[in-house]
Design an enzyme around this catalytic site. Sequence first.
Site, PDB file in Angstrom:
ATOM      1  N   LYS A  63      -5.336  -5.593   3.809  1.00 33.55           N
ATOM      2  CA  LYS A  63      -6.007  -4.658   3.616  1.00 33.55           C
ATOM      3  C   LYS A  63      -6.963  -4.808   2.493  1.00 33.55           C
ATOM      4  O   LYS A  63      -6.548  -5.192   1.142  1.00 33.55           O
ATOM      5  CB  LYS A  63      -5.361  -3.342   3.320  1.00 33.55           C
ATOM      6  CG  LYS A  63      -6.226  -2.325   2.672  1.00 33.55           C
ATOM      7  CD  LYS A  63      -5.563  -1.186   2.730  1.00 33.55           C
ATOM      8  CE  LYS A  63      -5.929   0.227   1.645  1.00 33.55           C
ATOM      9  NZ  LYS A  63      -5.527   1.344   1.837  1.00 33.55           N
ATOM     10  N   LYS A  77       1.285   9.454  -5.251  1.00 33.33           N
ATOM     11  CA  LYS A  77       0.003   9.200  -4.973  1.00 33.33           C
ATOM     12  C   LYS A  77      -1.134  10.286  -5.096  1.00 33.33           C
ATOM     13  O   LYS A  77      -0.805  11.391  -4.906  1.00 33.33           O
ATOM     14  CB  LYS A  77      -0.417   8.637  -3.628  1.00 33.33           C
ATOM     15  CG  LYS A  77      -1.589   8.287  -2.958  1.00 33.33           C
ATOM     16  CD  LYS A  77      -1.482   7.744  -1.868  1.00 33.33           C
ATOM     17  CE  LYS A  77      -3.083   7.562  -1.094  1.00 33.33           C
ATOM     18  NZ  LYS A  77      -2.946   6.877  -0.071  1.00 33.33           N
ATOM     19  N   HIS A 119       1.508   2.155   4.044  1.00 33.74           N
ATOM     20  CA  HIS A 119       0.443   3.390   4.246  1.00 33.74           C
ATOM     21  C   HIS A 119       0.665   3.995   5.494  1.00 33.74           C
ATOM     22  O   HIS A 119       0.836   3.132   6.346  1.00 33.74           O
ATOM     23  CB  HIS A 119      -0.813   2.915   4.071  1.00 33.74           C
ATOM     24  CG  HIS A 119      -2.045   3.918   3.762  1.00 33.74           C
ATOM     25  ND1 HIS A 119      -2.276   4.691   4.788  1.00 33.74           N
ATOM     26  CD2 HIS A 119      -2.797   4.169   2.892  1.00 33.74           C
ATOM     27  CE1 HIS A 119      -3.447   5.651   4.503  1.00 33.74           C
ATOM     28  NE2 HIS A 119      -3.566   5.239   3.225  1.00 33.74           N
ATOM     29  N   ASP A 132      -0.261  -0.811  -4.700  1.00 33.68           N
ATOM     30  CA  ASP A 132      -1.448  -0.148  -5.331  1.00 33.68           C
ATOM     31  C   ASP A 132      -1.432   1.025  -5.795  1.00 33.68           C
ATOM     32  O   ASP A 132      -2.552   1.480  -6.378  1.00 33.68           O
ATOM     33  CB  ASP A 132      -2.581  -0.416  -4.015  1.00 33.68           C
ATOM     34  CG  ASP A 132      -2.204   0.841  -3.062  1.00 33.68           C
ATOM     35  OD1 ASP A 132      -1.227   1.327  -2.939  1.00 33.68           O
ATOM     36  OD2 ASP A 132      -3.390   1.221  -2.376  1.00 33.68           O
ATOM     37  N   ASN A 133      -0.252   1.941  -5.574  1.00 33.11           N
ATOM     38  CA  ASN A 133      -0.362   3.358  -5.999  1.00 33.11           C
ATOM     39  C   ASN A 133       1.063   3.806  -5.648  1.00 33.11           C
ATOM     40  O   ASN A 133       1.824   3.120  -4.761  1.00 33.11           O
ATOM     41  CB  ASN A 133      -1.368   4.395  -5.709  1.00 33.11           C
ATOM     42  CG  ASN A 133      -1.658   4.296  -4.341  1.00 33.11           C
ATOM     43  OD1 ASN A 133      -2.650   3.588  -3.916  1.00 33.11           O
ATOM     44  ND2 ASN A 133      -0.819   4.901  -3.484  1.00 33.11           N
ATOM     45  N   ARG A 144      -7.842  -1.392  -6.269  1.00 36.75           N
ATOM     46  CA  ARG A 144      -7.877  -2.804  -5.629  1.00 36.75           C
ATOM     47  C   ARG A 144      -9.037  -3.122  -6.628  1.00 36.75           C
ATOM     48  O   ARG A 144      -8.881  -4.337  -6.877  1.00 36.75           O
ATOM     49  CB  ARG A 144      -8.320  -2.749  -4.359  1.00 36.75           C
ATOM     50  CG  ARG A 144      -6.761  -2.392  -3.346  1.00 36.75           C
ATOM     51  CD  ARG A 144      -7.157  -2.126  -2.162  1.00 36.75           C
ATOM     52  NE  ARG A 144      -5.777  -1.223  -1.658  1.00 36.75           N
ATOM     53  CZ  ARG A 144      -4.776  -1.776  -1.025  1.00 36.75           C
ATOM     54  NH1 ARG A 144      -5.098  -3.240  -0.737  1.00 36.75           N
ATOM     55  NH2 ARG A 144      -3.684  -1.065  -0.972  1.00 36.75           N
ATOM     56  N   HIS A 179     -10.498  -3.099   1.660  1.00 39.19           N
ATOM     57  CA  HIS A 179     -10.888  -1.901   1.031  1.00 39.19           C
ATOM     58  C   HIS A 179     -11.848  -1.791  -0.102  1.00 39.19           C
ATOM     59  O   HIS A 179     -11.812  -0.971  -1.073  1.00 39.19           O
ATOM     60  CB  HIS A 179      -9.585  -0.759   0.875  1.00 39.19           C
ATOM     61  CG  HIS A 179      -9.883   0.309   0.926  1.00 39.19           C
ATOM     62  ND1 HIS A 179      -9.050   1.547   1.140  1.00 39.19           N
ATOM     63  CD2 HIS A 179     -11.013   1.060   1.638  1.00 39.19           C
ATOM     64  CE1 HIS A 179      -9.316   2.737   1.422  1.00 39.19           C
ATOM     65  NE2 HIS A 179     -10.693   2.514   1.894  1.00 39.19           N
ATOM     66  N   ASP A 238       0.995  -1.380   0.007  1.00 43.86           N
ATOM     67  CA  ASP A 238       0.130   0.079  -0.001  1.00 43.86           C
ATOM     68  C   ASP A 238       0.733   1.241   0.034  1.00 43.86           C
ATOM     69  O   ASP A 238       1.554   1.454   0.880  1.00 43.86           O
ATOM     70  CB  ASP A 238      -0.765   0.153   1.145  1.00 43.86           C
ATOM     71  CG  ASP A 238      -2.049   0.823   0.953  1.00 43.86           C
ATOM     72  OD1 ASP A 238      -2.272   1.684   0.329  1.00 43.86           O
ATOM     73  OD2 ASP A 238      -3.009   0.867   1.992  1.00 43.86           O
ATOM     74  N   ASP A 239       0.927   2.207  -1.065  1.00 44.93           N
ATOM     75  CA  ASP A 239       1.490   3.386  -1.416  1.00 44.93           C
ATOM     76  C   ASP A 239       3.268   2.975  -1.220  1.00 44.93           C
ATOM     77  O   ASP A 239       4.002   3.963  -0.873  1.00 44.93           O
ATOM     78  CB  ASP A 239       1.167   4.126   0.094  1.00 44.93           C
ATOM     79  CG  ASP A 239      -0.151   4.643   0.065  1.00 44.93           C
ATOM     80  OD1 ASP A 239      -0.937   4.447  -0.723  1.00 44.93           O
ATOM     81  OD2 ASP A 239      -0.409   5.520   1.013  1.00 44.93           O
ATOM     82  N   SER A 295      -8.133   1.350   4.896  1.00 42.80           N
ATOM     83  CA  SER A 295      -7.129   1.858   5.077  1.00 42.80           C
ATOM     84  C   SER A 295      -6.570   1.838   6.717  1.00 42.80           C
ATOM     85  O   SER A 295      -7.531   2.103   7.613  1.00 42.80           O
ATOM     86  CB  SER A 295      -6.796   3.287   4.797  1.00 42.80           C
ATOM     87  OG  SER A 295      -6.849   2.979   3.318  1.00 42.80           O
ATOM     88  N   CYS A 311      -6.340   3.993  -3.325  1.00 45.44           N
ATOM     89  CA  CYS A 311      -6.546   2.567  -2.712  1.00 45.44           C
ATOM     90  C   CYS A 311      -7.759   1.801  -3.326  1.00 45.44           C
ATOM     91  O   CYS A 311      -7.587   0.581  -4.027  1.00 45.44           O
ATOM     92  CB  CYS A 311      -6.695   2.775  -1.307  1.00 45.44           C
ATOM     93  SG  CYS A 311      -5.467   3.232  -0.378  1.00 45.44           S
TER      94      CYS A 311
END
Length: 481
Positions: A138, A302, A229, A281-282, A89, A140, A45-46, A163, A85
């Site tokens: 996660k 992001k 994240h 994811d980003n 996903r 989401h 994540d991130d 998140s 996010c």
Amino acid sequence: MNSRSWSLGFRLRAVWAVLVLAGCWADRSLGAEQRPPNVVLIYCDDLGWGDLGCFGATKIRTPNIDRLAKQGTRFTSFYVAQAVCSASRAALLTGCYANRVGIHGALGPKQKIGLHPAETTLAEVLKPRGYATAMFGKWHLGRPKEFLPTRQGFDEYFGLPYSNDMWPNHPSAAKGTYPPLPLIEGDRVIEEMPDQSQLTRRYTERAVSFIERNSRSPFFLYLAHSMPHVPIFASSRFSGRSRQGLYGDVIEEIDWSVGEVMQALKRHRLEDNTLVIFTSDNGPWLSYGEHGGSAGPFREGKGTSFEGGIRVPCVMRWPGHIPKARTNDTPLMTIDLLPTVARLAGADLPPRKIDGLDVWPILRGDRVTTHPHRAYYIYYNQGDLLAVRSGDWKLFFPHTSQTLAGKPGGTQGLPAPYQRLAVGTELYNLRQDPAERSNVIEQHPEVVARLTALAEEAREELGDQRLKRVGSGVREPGRVE
Ligand code: MG
């Protein structure tokens, strides 16, 4: 021995021989060669493009991920569908642009929507082929239990439903204390968890246990780390270990997690029949400064449609199938994973229309002269088409973005404010100018015309909220009362 008993004995032996042959046949069809590959998808994540050793990080050690890259291929133009996010996903798991399935932005804890149960996730694609499926981390894609992973094709789920900074009332990080988050197993909250320092370790233990329990059947493991994240946490074993502060420690713990997963595969002799995909994811959340990552050579992060927001590090490993120690810069997007994995597993595609395409020839390292996609589309917000990439070119459409404008990000887990950035109709040649510095729109009217026409096709099908256009192919998200 009379002829009758001989004949009976012969018949028994013949039956035995047939049974043995049938057994061999059954064994072969279920054996390592015939069994469809296991799939391990690790989604951070991130995590930024520049946060791994094999992608140029110098202060963070990632020996396990670097080894994946040596034994597999680094994909250096790998995109998420959106730099946020939930939308990212949704695209990953359905093979659709997120706006096709009605998922936008980042879903909040109290929102009553989620990925529609009638959409087909990658787990649901694989289940009919006999796969065991699990998701740890996660989710989401909807907090109400109707939308949790166990309702979307996953046999098992353990993790946070959204998140790790999402509390019903967002606290001030300056206080340094965080309210508890709901840790879910199956569809029940098993713990109100105030401390995230054990999260990476606990997800990893679940992943290893799942592999051990399912070594005899094909499986799909989706390990979606909550880290890095913000707010970021590492366990005590990793605290202070890296040369890049807490953020580096967090990435080094994720690297440890990759090592644990690979060792579990090795213990069960599954290394060669498992496709391992590691990505994010980003891009990095730059306003958090030292608690955010690096986009490497790319612009912004992001929340933007510049390369730093949507291009993520990606490594894939499957010995004998995906070339080893190779770098591949062919553009790819997460939407392509579902149809590609479906092909490898011999599974059917979802009944509803999807956007991703089978890119196996690219993953296999073939010299591909014609890309399966004529373009990739970059959406954001509630379905604004912000950019289109085709070949070496990327065309932006007018919108307001965000930037730190050269100012430093925040410190100690607090964000620095973004400034607004007006983006016009701009054209970049990503081969010559991967950092998107020189807008060459005046020099290439024919390219602008071609990419504008491609964008128009996307608007017909997927809409463009910015222009108040409704796409003919968009579907509703799931809703509960
Ligand atoms: Mg993210």
